[in-house]
Design a protein around this motif. Structure first.
Motif, PDB file in Angstrom:
ATOM      1  N   LEU A 198       0.576  25.188  -7.971  1.00 56.96           N
ATOM      2  CA  LEU A 198      -0.328  24.802  -9.060  1.00 56.96           C
ATOM      3  C   LEU A 198      -1.775  24.896  -8.579  1.00 56.96           C
ATOM      4  O   LEU A 198      -2.195  24.124  -7.700  1.00 56.96           O
ATOM      5  CB  LEU A 198      -0.046  23.374  -9.526  1.00 56.96           C
ATOM      6  N   PRO A 199      -2.567  25.811  -9.124  1.00 55.69           N
ATOM      7  CA  PRO A 199      -3.952  25.959  -8.663  1.00 55.69           C
ATOM      8  C   PRO A 199      -4.792  24.712  -8.879  1.00 55.69           C
ATOM      9  O   PRO A 199      -5.665  24.406  -8.068  1.00 55.69           O
ATOM     10  CB  PRO A 199      -4.474  27.145  -9.482  1.00 55.69           C
ATOM     11  N   LEU A 200      -4.551  23.996  -9.985  1.00 57.94           N
ATOM     12  CA  LEU A 200      -5.321  22.772 -10.233  1.00 57.94           C
ATOM     13  C   LEU A 200      -5.037  21.721  -9.164  1.00 57.94           C
ATOM     14  O   LEU A 200      -5.942  21.003  -8.730  1.00 57.94           O
ATOM     15  CB  LEU A 200      -4.985  22.223 -11.619  1.00 57.94           C
ATOM     16  N   ALA A 201      -3.784  21.643  -8.723  1.00 49.57           N
ATOM     17  CA  ALA A 201      -3.434  20.692  -7.669  1.00 49.57           C
ATOM     18  C   ALA A 201      -4.103  21.083  -6.354  1.00 49.57           C
ATOM     19  O   ALA A 201      -4.616  20.232  -5.622  1.00 49.57           O
ATOM     20  CB  ALA A 201      -1.914  20.644  -7.494  1.00 49.57           C
ATOM     21  N   ALA A 202      -4.114  22.376  -6.053  1.00 52.95           N
ATOM     22  CA  ALA A 202      -4.758  22.842  -4.821  1.00 52.95           C
ATOM     23  C   ALA A 202      -6.258  22.560  -4.850  1.00 52.95           C
ATOM     24  O   ALA A 202      -6.853  22.137  -3.850  1.00 52.95           O
ATOM     25  CB  ALA A 202      -4.496  24.332  -4.640  1.00 52.95           C
ATOM     26  N   LYS A 203      -6.867  22.782  -6.001  1.00 51.75           N
ATOM     27  CA  LYS A 203      -8.301  22.525  -6.151  1.00 51.75           C
ATOM     28  C   LYS A 203      -8.602  21.030  -5.978  1.00 51.75           C
ATOM     29  O   LYS A 203      -9.546  20.652  -5.272  1.00 51.75           O
ATOM     30  CB  LYS A 203      -8.761  22.992  -7.532  1.00 51.75           C
ATOM     31  N   ALA A 204      -7.809  20.178  -6.635  1.00 55.65           N
ATOM     32  CA  ALA A 204      -8.038  18.730  -6.560  1.00 55.65           C
ATOM     33  C   ALA A 204      -7.841  18.219  -5.140  1.00 55.65           C
ATOM     34  O   ALA A 204      -8.633  17.417  -4.636  1.00 55.65           O
ATOM     35  CB  ALA A 204      -7.109  18.008  -7.531  1.00 55.65           C
ATOM     36  N   ALA A 205      -6.776  18.687  -4.481  1.00 52.14           N
ATOM     37  CA  ALA A 205      -6.495  18.231  -3.118  1.00 52.14           C
ATOM     38  C   ALA A 205      -7.578  18.688  -2.156  1.00 52.14           C
ATOM     39  O   ALA A 205      -8.017  17.931  -1.282  1.00 52.14           O
ATOM     40  CB  ALA A 205      -5.133  18.764  -2.674  1.00 52.14           C
ATOM     41  N   GLY A 206      -8.033  19.931  -2.298  1.00 54.88           N
ATOM     42  CA  GLY A 206      -9.106  20.419  -1.443  1.00 54.88           C
ATOM     43  C   GLY A 206     -10.388  19.642  -1.645  1.00 54.88           C
ATOM     44  O   GLY A 206     -11.093  19.312  -0.685  1.00 54.88           O
ATOM     45  N   GLY A 207     -10.703  19.315  -2.907  1.00 54.27           N
ATOM     46  CA  GLY A 207     -11.921  18.562  -3.199  1.00 54.27           C
ATOM     47  C   GLY A 207     -11.915  17.174  -2.572  1.00 54.27           C
ATOM     48  O   GLY A 207     -12.948  16.674  -2.134  1.00 54.27           O
ATOM     49  N   LEU A 208     -10.744  16.539  -2.506  1.00 58.92           N
ATOM     50  CA  LEU A 208     -10.663  15.208  -1.914  1.00 58.92           C
ATOM     51  C   LEU A 208     -10.918  15.228  -0.415  1.00 58.92           C
ATOM     52  O   LEU A 208     -11.341  14.222   0.167  1.00 58.92           O
ATOM     53  CB  LEU A 208      -9.274  14.611  -2.187  1.00 58.92           C
ATOM     54  N   LEU A 209     -10.637  16.364   0.222  1.00 63.28           N
ATOM     55  CA  LEU A 209     -10.798  16.452   1.674  1.00 63.28           C
ATOM     56  C   LEU A 209     -12.082  17.169   2.075  1.00 63.28           C
ATOM     57  O   LEU A 209     -12.250  17.542   3.232  1.00 63.28           O
ATOM     58  CB  LEU A 209      -9.589  17.178   2.277  1.00 63.28           C
ATOM     59  N   ARG A 210     -12.990  17.379   1.127  1.00 64.47           N
ATOM     60  CA  ARG A 210     -14.220  18.099   1.435  1.00 64.47           C
ATOM     61  C   ARG A 210     -15.018  17.376   2.523  1.00 64.47           C
ATOM     62  O   ARG A 210     -15.311  16.188   2.417  1.00 64.47           O
ATOM     63  CB  ARG A 210     -15.073  18.226   0.166  1.00 64.47           C
ATOM     64  N   PHE A 211     -15.316  18.099   3.582  1.00 63.15           N
ATOM     65  CA  PHE A 211     -16.104  17.589   4.717  1.00 63.15           C
ATOM     66  C   PHE A 211     -15.450  16.354   5.359  1.00 63.15           C
ATOM     67  O   PHE A 211     -16.143  15.458   5.830  1.00 63.15           O
ATOM     68  CB  PHE A 211     -17.540  17.255   4.290  1.00 63.15           C
ATOM     69  N   LYS A 212     -14.125  16.307   5.376  1.00 62.27           N
ATOM     70  CA  LYS A 212     -13.417  15.200   6.029  1.00 62.27           C
ATOM     71  C   LYS A 212     -12.413  15.760   7.032  1.00 62.27           C
ATOM     72  O   LYS A 212     -11.200  15.696   6.820  1.00 62.27           O
ATOM     73  CB  LYS A 212     -12.698  14.334   4.995  1.00 62.27           C
ATOM     74  N   PRO A 213     -12.901  16.340   8.151  1.00 56.93           N
ATOM     75  CA  PRO A 213     -11.994  16.938   9.141  1.00 56.93           C
ATOM     76  C   PRO A 213     -11.325  15.878  10.002  1.00 56.93           C
ATOM     77  O   PRO A 213     -11.462  15.843  11.216  1.00 56.93           O
ATOM     78  CB  PRO A 213     -12.930  17.821   9.963  1.00 56.93           C
ATOM     79  N   CYS A 214     -10.603  14.991   9.366  1.00 58.85           N
ATOM     80  CA  CYS A 214      -9.976  13.858  10.055  1.00 58.85           C
ATOM     81  C   CYS A 214      -8.482  13.896   9.788  1.00 58.85           C
ATOM     82  O   CYS A 214      -8.050  13.897   8.638  1.00 58.85           O
ATOM     83  CB  CYS A 214     -10.588  12.553   9.561  1.00 58.85           C
TER      84      CYS A 214
END
Length: 225
Positions: A131-147
């Motif tokens: 699901l592209p929307l799920a991939a987009k949402a998940a990526g947005g939540l981890l933006r600049f959080k390399p933890c």
């Protein structure tokens, strides 16, 4: 939006809340014009609502088009869309979801990440189920959080885009769906067995024309859709 429509008809900018007046404004706007109307991520499933919306659209010129997207396959039947005009999109392969996810996680930059983070990210992408929307949402939540901790936390939660589908369910389907969480992950549901369990819980209301089993089958099919 109502102010814009009133201005386009030469009126003032007062807010219009009466539905019949809004319909009249739409008719004036559409007369003699060709229309392209795009409705994205539609959840309205009431046939009467679509009939009210469709009345002003009949005044647009021949050749006008209405394009809708929805995650509910039953919508096409409700709005009377010819099967030949329906386009069912397949889920994306993991590689494409991975590209979408990385773009939103790293704000479009091609950054190097550790093998550990890459492994977690790939697992998150698999759980997006194409699901592209799920991939987009998940990526947005981890933006600049390399933890690693944050990435593990997301991997073990319900993805927001999947949760969105649940949030838009009507109440009678929400409780039937939530009941299914009592079963272990990977459990294969037998339709008739599940319907009997819903009946025992009192989830299937009385209907003048349908037996409880028929109501349950409709609920089941709605959830599958």
């Amino acid at each position: 939006m109502t102010k814009t429509m009133v201005q386009a008809c030469g009126g003032d900018t007062r807010d219009i809340t009466e539905f019949s007046l809004l319909q009249a404004i739409l008719v004036d706007l559409l007369k003699g014009k060709r229309l392209l109307l795009v409705l994205d991520e539609v959840w309205i499933m009431e046939k009467a609502a679509w009939e009210r919306l469709g009345q002003p659209l009949k005044f647009a010129l021949r050749g006008s088009r209405l394009v809708m997207t929805s995650r509910n396959a039953e919508l096409a039947t409700i709005v009377g869309c010819d099967q030949r005009r329906q386009l069912r999109l397949n889920c994306l392969p993991d590689a494409s979801c991975w590209s979408i996810w990385k773009w939103h996680a790293f704000d479009g930059r091609d950054l190097e990440i550790s093998p550990q983070l890459a492994s977690i990210g790939e697992e998150i992408v698999k759980r997006c189920k194409g699901l592209p929307l799920a991939a987009k949402a998940a990526g947005g939540l981890l933006r600049f959080k390399p933890c690693e901790e944050k990435w593990y936390e997301l991997m073990n939660e319900i993805l927001p885009a999947v949760r969105l589908s649940y949030d838009h369910l009507p109440v009678h389907l929400k409780r039937c769906f939530a009941y299914c969480s009592l079963f272990p992950k990977g459990y294969i549901f037998e339709r008739e067995e599940l319907i009997r369990l819903w009946m025992a819980q009192g989830f299937l209301p009385y209907h003048e024309r349908l037996q409880p089993e028929d109501v349950g089958r409709k609920y089941f099919n709605d959830l599958v859709g």
